[in-house]
Structure formats: structure tokens, C-alpha cells
Write a protein that holds these residues in place. Sequence first.
Motif, PDB file in Angstrom:
ATOM      1  N   TRP A  69       1.198  -1.619   0.048  1.00  0.00           N
ATOM      2  CA  TRP A  69      -0.281  -0.001   0.101  1.00  0.00           C
ATOM      3  C   TRP A  69       0.636   1.051   0.105  1.00  0.00           C
ATOM      4  O   TRP A  69       0.933   2.782  -0.188  1.00  0.00           O
ATOM      5  N   ALA A 104      -3.108   4.837  -3.231  1.00  0.00           N
ATOM      6  CA  ALA A 104      -4.382   5.000  -3.306  1.00  0.00           C
ATOM      7  C   ALA A 104      -4.422   6.960  -3.949  1.00  0.00           C
ATOM      8  O   ALA A 104      -4.931   7.697  -4.153  1.00  0.00           O
ATOM      9  N   ARG A 159      -9.381   3.786   1.939  1.00  0.00           N
ATOM     10  CA  ARG A 159      -9.512   2.521   2.049  1.00  0.00           C
ATOM     11  C   ARG A 159     -10.703   1.948   1.893  1.00  0.00           C
ATOM     12  O   ARG A 159     -11.201   2.120   2.386  1.00  0.00           O
ATOM     13  N   TRP A 160     -10.725   0.818   0.490  1.00  0.00           N
ATOM     14  CA  TRP A 160     -11.839   0.523  -0.037  1.00  0.00           C
ATOM     15  C   TRP A 160     -11.813  -1.564   0.545  1.00  0.00           C
ATOM     16  O   TRP A 160     -11.124  -1.905   1.266  1.00  0.00           O
ATOM     17  N   TRP A 163      -9.756  -3.502  -1.196  1.00  0.00           N
ATOM     18  CA  TRP A 163      -8.119  -2.653  -1.198  1.00  0.00           C
ATOM     19  C   TRP A 163      -7.443  -3.961  -2.074  1.00  0.00           C
ATOM     20  O   TRP A 163      -5.997  -3.332  -2.199  1.00  0.00           O
ATOM     21  N   LYS A 164      -7.119  -5.016  -0.811  1.00  0.00           N
ATOM     22  CA  LYS A 164      -5.653  -6.147  -0.912  1.00  0.00           C
ATOM     23  C   LYS A 164      -5.484  -6.670  -2.518  1.00  0.00           C
ATOM     24  O   LYS A 164      -4.439  -6.511  -2.304  1.00  0.00           O
ATOM     25  N   ASP A 166      -7.203  -5.490  -4.686  1.00  0.00           N
ATOM     26  CA  ASP A 166      -7.121  -5.203  -5.818  1.00  0.00           C
ATOM     27  C   ASP A 166      -5.662  -4.645  -6.556  1.00  0.00           C
ATOM     28  O   ASP A 166      -5.018  -4.116  -7.403  1.00  0.00           O
ATOM     29  N   ILE A 167      -4.440  -3.711  -5.135  1.00  0.00           N
ATOM     30  CA  ILE A 167      -3.972  -3.314  -5.227  1.00  0.00           C
ATOM     31  C   ILE A 167      -2.684  -4.488  -5.589  1.00  0.00           C
ATOM     32  O   ILE A 167      -1.144  -4.227  -5.683  1.00  0.00           O
ATOM     33  N   ILE A 176      -4.613   3.587  -7.905  1.00  0.00           N
ATOM     34  CA  ILE A 176      -5.507   3.568  -7.937  1.00  0.00           C
ATOM     35  C   ILE A 176      -6.066   4.637  -8.282  1.00  0.00           C
ATOM     36  O   ILE A 176      -5.542   5.711  -7.399  1.00  0.00           O
ATOM     37  N   CYS A 189     -14.561   6.319  -1.375  1.00  0.00           N
ATOM     38  CA  CYS A 189     -13.509   5.120  -1.987  1.00  0.00           C
ATOM     39  C   CYS A 189     -14.392   3.934  -2.072  1.00  0.00           C
ATOM     40  O   CYS A 189     -13.585   3.214  -2.934  1.00  0.00           O
ATOM     41  N   ASN A 190     -15.901   3.962  -2.140  1.00  0.00           N
ATOM     42  CA  ASN A 190     -16.482   2.847  -2.093  1.00  0.00           C
ATOM     43  C   ASN A 190     -17.517   3.099  -2.919  1.00  0.00           C
ATOM     44  O   ASN A 190     -18.247   2.670  -3.371  1.00  0.00           O
ATOM     45  N   ARG A 194     -13.526   3.403  -9.663  1.00  0.00           N
ATOM     46  CA  ARG A 194     -11.558   2.939  -9.454  1.00  0.00           C
ATOM     47  C   ARG A 194     -11.090   2.893 -11.064  1.00  0.00           C
ATOM     48  O   ARG A 194     -12.221   1.752 -11.227  1.00  0.00           O
TER      49      ARG A 194
END
Length: 217
Positions: A69, A104, A159-160, A163-164, A166-167, A176, A189-190, A194
Motif C-alpha cells: 500500500w 491510492a 481504503r475500500w 483494497w488488498k 486490488d493493489i 488507483i 472510496c466505496n 476506480r
Amino acid sequence: MKSLEELVDKEDPFINLMNSWVAASKNHVEVLPPSDNCAQLLLDVQVTTHSILGSLIYHTGGVLIDHGWIRVLGSGNMRFPRDVSSWNSDSNGNGLYLVADDAAGGFYAINGGAFPGEMNSIYYWAPDSMEWEDLELKFSDFFGWLFTGDLDSFYEGIRWESWKEDISKISSGQCITFYPFLWTEQGGCNTSTRGVVPILEALSLKYDFLSQMQKNQ
């Protein structure tokens, strides 16, 4: 100009302390191997390996925190195709020195006179703000906080849920992006759509928006 022999501290390099921090870290940490060009980069930047920055350049390609992150700059490598020197090549004279960023699209920099606060303090340009925030931490304190700090609380609202996952699909040279932007009233973020963009594009776009906003004031 100091020679490489003068810059490489063999008695008390910061990397020894950093390795102990990594071993005791409560956050996930990955130290990447240094670039083949690390010696030349150390010569270019002219800091010793007794310092955090010098050790990051000479001993690491960068450090990835919390599953990638946060990306702390070093000498770069195949997985981290940026180094702290070239990343700041366009920042010379503007009074800040970029040392880390996040997935992010947030950026961390050392204050070299760009901001009215204390010199050498770490400032953060969050994805949901158009203003740099003084974290009131020196680089050493900030770097230590990355290993032990409550990053979930710090990044609350950014963080959404996925996130883990996605990144894990993007590189450290990307981030992102959100539309509507997180710094607008409509952004979230939600709720925002994105996407993925090069980190340099995200930084340049934010500077462009900031410049336009300042002109319209």
C-alpha cells in the motif's frame, strides 16, 4: 563531492537498525533488493548510509509497507521502476523532496522550504485533499511509524473493502484513481469508480488541478 568510500558507512549504517525494525514490525514489510546503479545514485544524492535516505538508496530498491500500500523510494529495481533521485528530478528548487507514496495516490515529502512549517518535517498530500498536511514527524520518526503505526485508522475513509486484492494486481509504478475524485464532495472510496493510472500521471494531474484552483481564487 564526497567519494563512495566516504558515503558508505561500514561501522554504523542505518540498514542495521532498519533490519531490526523489519523483524519487529507489526505491519507487513517487504525490503526490495537494490538497483545495480545504487552506488552511482548514492554519489548523485550525496548522503551517507548512516542516514535513512542513504541506506534506502544503497541497500534497497525500495520498501513496500502493508502489502504494497505504501511505497518508500530507494534505488529502484525491476519491481519498483523508480528511484528517489529521478523521482525528484523535476522537484529541484520547489522546496520539497518526495520520499514515498501510496496506492491510492497519496504522496509523502520532506519539507525543504515549500511549506511554512518546520523544515525537514514530513508532509502528506492525501488522495482526499488538495492541501499538504504536516504530519509533524521527522523522516526517522515517520519511517518508524510505517512499521508500527495503525495504518487502517490513518487511511480510514480512503481504503475500500477489496483494497488488498486490488493493489496486488498493480505495480509500484501505478496507483488507483477515483472518479469522482476523492477530494470532491461527490467522491468516495466505496462509491467512486476506480481505475488504474501511472503514479506520475496521478501526481501531475493533481498539480494541474491545484494550479487551476489557485488561479481561480
